[in-house]
Design a protein around this motif. Structure first.
Motif, short mmCIF file in Angstrom:
data_model
loop_
_atom_site.label_atom_id
_atom_site.label_comp_id
_atom_site.label_asym_id
_atom_site.label_seq_id
_atom_site.Cartn_x
_atom_site.Cartn_y
_atom_site.Cartn_z
N ALA A 54 0.86 -1.19 0.00
CA ALA A 54 0.00 0.00 0.00
C ALA A 54 0.90 1.23 0.00
N VAL A 55 0.46 2.27 -0.72
CA VAL A 55 1.21 3.54 -0.69
C VAL A 55 0.23 4.67 -0.39
N ALA A 56 0.64 5.57 0.49
CA ALA A 56 -0.09 6.82 0.73
C ALA A 56 0.80 7.93 0.21
N MET A 73 6.37 13.52 0.00
CA MET A 73 6.72 12.28 0.71
C MET A 73 5.62 11.25 0.54
N ASN A 74 6.02 9.99 0.56
CA ASN A 74 5.06 8.88 0.59
C ASN A 74 5.30 8.02 1.82
N ARG A 75 4.25 7.29 2.18
CA ARG A 75 4.38 6.19 3.13
C ARG A 75 4.08 4.90 2.38
N VAL A 76 4.98 3.92 2.52
CA VAL A 76 4.77 2.61 1.90
C VAL A 76 4.64 1.57 2.99
N ASP A 77 3.56 0.79 2.95
CA ASP A 77 3.36 -0.35 3.85
C ASP A 77 3.56 -1.63 3.05
N ILE A 83 5.65 -6.45 -2.05
CA ILE A 83 6.54 -5.73 -2.97
C ILE A 83 5.93 -4.42 -3.44
N ASN A 84 6.77 -3.40 -3.49
CA ASN A 84 6.45 -2.19 -4.25
C ASN A 84 7.14 -2.43 -5.59
N ALA A 85 6.34 -2.79 -6.60
CA ALA A 85 6.85 -3.33 -7.86
C ALA A 85 7.69 -2.30 -8.61
N PRO A 86 8.59 -2.78 -9.50
CA PRO A 86 9.49 -1.88 -10.21
C PRO A 86 8.77 -0.71 -10.89
N HIS A 87 9.29 0.48 -10.61
CA HIS A 87 8.70 1.72 -11.14
C HIS A 87 9.78 2.80 -11.15
N SER A 88 9.47 3.91 -11.81
CA SER A 88 10.40 5.05 -11.79
C SER A 88 9.63 6.34 -11.60
N HIS A 89 10.35 7.38 -11.17
CA HIS A 89 9.77 8.71 -10.98
C HIS A 89 10.45 9.67 -11.95
N PRO A 90 9.72 10.09 -13.00
CA PRO A 90 10.35 10.92 -14.03
C PRO A 90 10.83 12.28 -13.52
N THR A 93 14.39 12.54 -7.69
CA THR A 93 15.19 11.58 -6.93
C THR A 93 14.40 11.21 -5.68
N GLU A 94 14.56 9.97 -5.22
CA GLU A 94 13.81 9.48 -4.06
C GLU A 94 14.78 9.05 -2.97
N SER A 95 14.57 9.52 -1.74
CA SER A 95 15.30 8.94 -0.62
C SER A 95 14.32 8.12 0.20
N ILE A 132 14.64 2.88 -12.55
CA ILE A 132 13.66 1.87 -12.11
C ILE A 132 14.13 1.23 -10.81
N HIS A 133 13.21 1.16 -9.84
CA HIS A 133 13.55 0.66 -8.51
C HIS A 133 12.36 -0.09 -7.92
N PHE A 134 12.63 -0.79 -6.80
CA PHE A 134 11.57 -1.55 -6.11
C PHE A 134 11.92 -1.63 -4.64
N GLN A 135 10.94 -2.07 -3.84
CA GLN A 135 11.19 -2.40 -2.43
C GLN A 135 10.48 -3.71 -2.13
N TYR A 136 11.14 -4.57 -1.35
CA TYR A 136 10.60 -5.90 -1.07
C TYR A 136 10.84 -6.22 0.40
N LEU A 146 9.28 5.45 4.73
CA LEU A 146 8.95 6.80 4.30
C LEU A 146 9.87 7.14 3.14
N THR A 147 9.28 7.68 2.08
CA THR A 147 10.07 8.07 0.93
C THR A 147 9.89 9.57 0.71
N ALA A 148 10.98 10.22 0.35
CA ALA A 148 10.96 11.68 0.16
C ALA A 148 11.49 12.01 -1.23
N PHE A 149 10.87 13.00 -1.86
CA PHE A 149 11.16 13.34 -3.26
C PHE A 149 11.47 14.83 -3.40
N ASN A 150 12.36 15.15 -4.34
CA ASN A 150 12.62 16.57 -4.62
C ASN A 150 11.71 17.06 -5.76
#
Ligand code: GLV
Ligand code: MN
Length: 194
Positions: A54-56, A73-77, A83-90, A93-95, A132-136, A146-150
């Motif tokens: 899940a992502v908020a 920012m996002n929250r990922v549960d 899995i947060n399946a492979p994706h990219s943010h055009p 950058t994501e921390s 392209i990245h993922f989280q598992y 928690l993910t943060a974006f510029n």
């Protein structure tokens, strides 16, 4: 990655009829403390789905106070093995910081090198813009990141959905040729994303 602001803030008027690179500002006299507050990352997401994910999203669309400020920012549960399946943010950058659990995070560079790490609570990883990245979740309990974006609106290109669930669909002859498989394989994947 977003442009610099030209004033302290510009709380988005999401209902404005004009459209520009971002949103017009709501009148300064109507701005209150609530415009700089967002409660959308406080609740646990529902991971009861095939991905265990899940992502908020706390971006300008859900949190208009971010307009012109260049961040979100996002929250990922993630359920165990979620899995947060492979994706990219055009546009960003994501921390990533793990708040709970144990998570494998990885990305692949334009030279096709795979970079990855297993993170525990408090540890951070960075995903360069556009890659392209993922989280598992490799742990035995729920995980939270928690993910943060510029960018106020990083955008998300989800590889599986882009290729197999676009509207209208990408023709099978493109996908069979690309992946060097038969129609039945493509149809099977497409059916799962329908
Ligand atoms: C995680 O990758 C996110 O985009 O929030
Ligand atoms: Mn991401």
């Amino acid at each position: 990655a977003d442009p610099d602001p030209l004033q302290d803030f510009c709380v988005a008027d999401l209902n404005a009829t004009v459209s520009l690179n971002g949103f017009p500002c709501k009148p300064v006299a109507e701005v209150t403390s609530d415009d700089f507050f967002f409660d959308g990352l406080s609740k646990e997401g529902n991971t009861d789905n095939p991905f265990g994910f899940a992502v908020a999203q706390g971006n300008v669309l859900s949190f208009p106070g971010l307009n012109t400020l260049g961040i979100s920012m996002n929250r990922v549960d993630l359920a165990p093995r979620g899995i947060n399946a492979p994706h990219s943010h055009p546009r960003a950058t994501e921390s990533i910081v793990v708040i709970k659990g144990k998570v494998l995070v990885g990305f692949v560079s334009t030279s096709n090198v795979y970079f990855y790490k297993v993170l525990t609570v408090g540890q951070m990883f960075v995903i360069p813009r556009g890659l392209i990245h993922f989280q598992y979740n490799v742990g035995h309990s729920k995980a939270i990141l928690l993910t943060a974006f510029n960018s106020q609106l990083p955008g998300a290109v989800i590889v599986s959905r882009t290729l197999f669930a676009s509207n209208p669909p990408i023709p099978n002859q493109i996908l069979t040729k690309t992946f060097r498989v038969d129609d039945d394989v493509i149809n099977s994947i497409k059916s799962k994303f329908a």
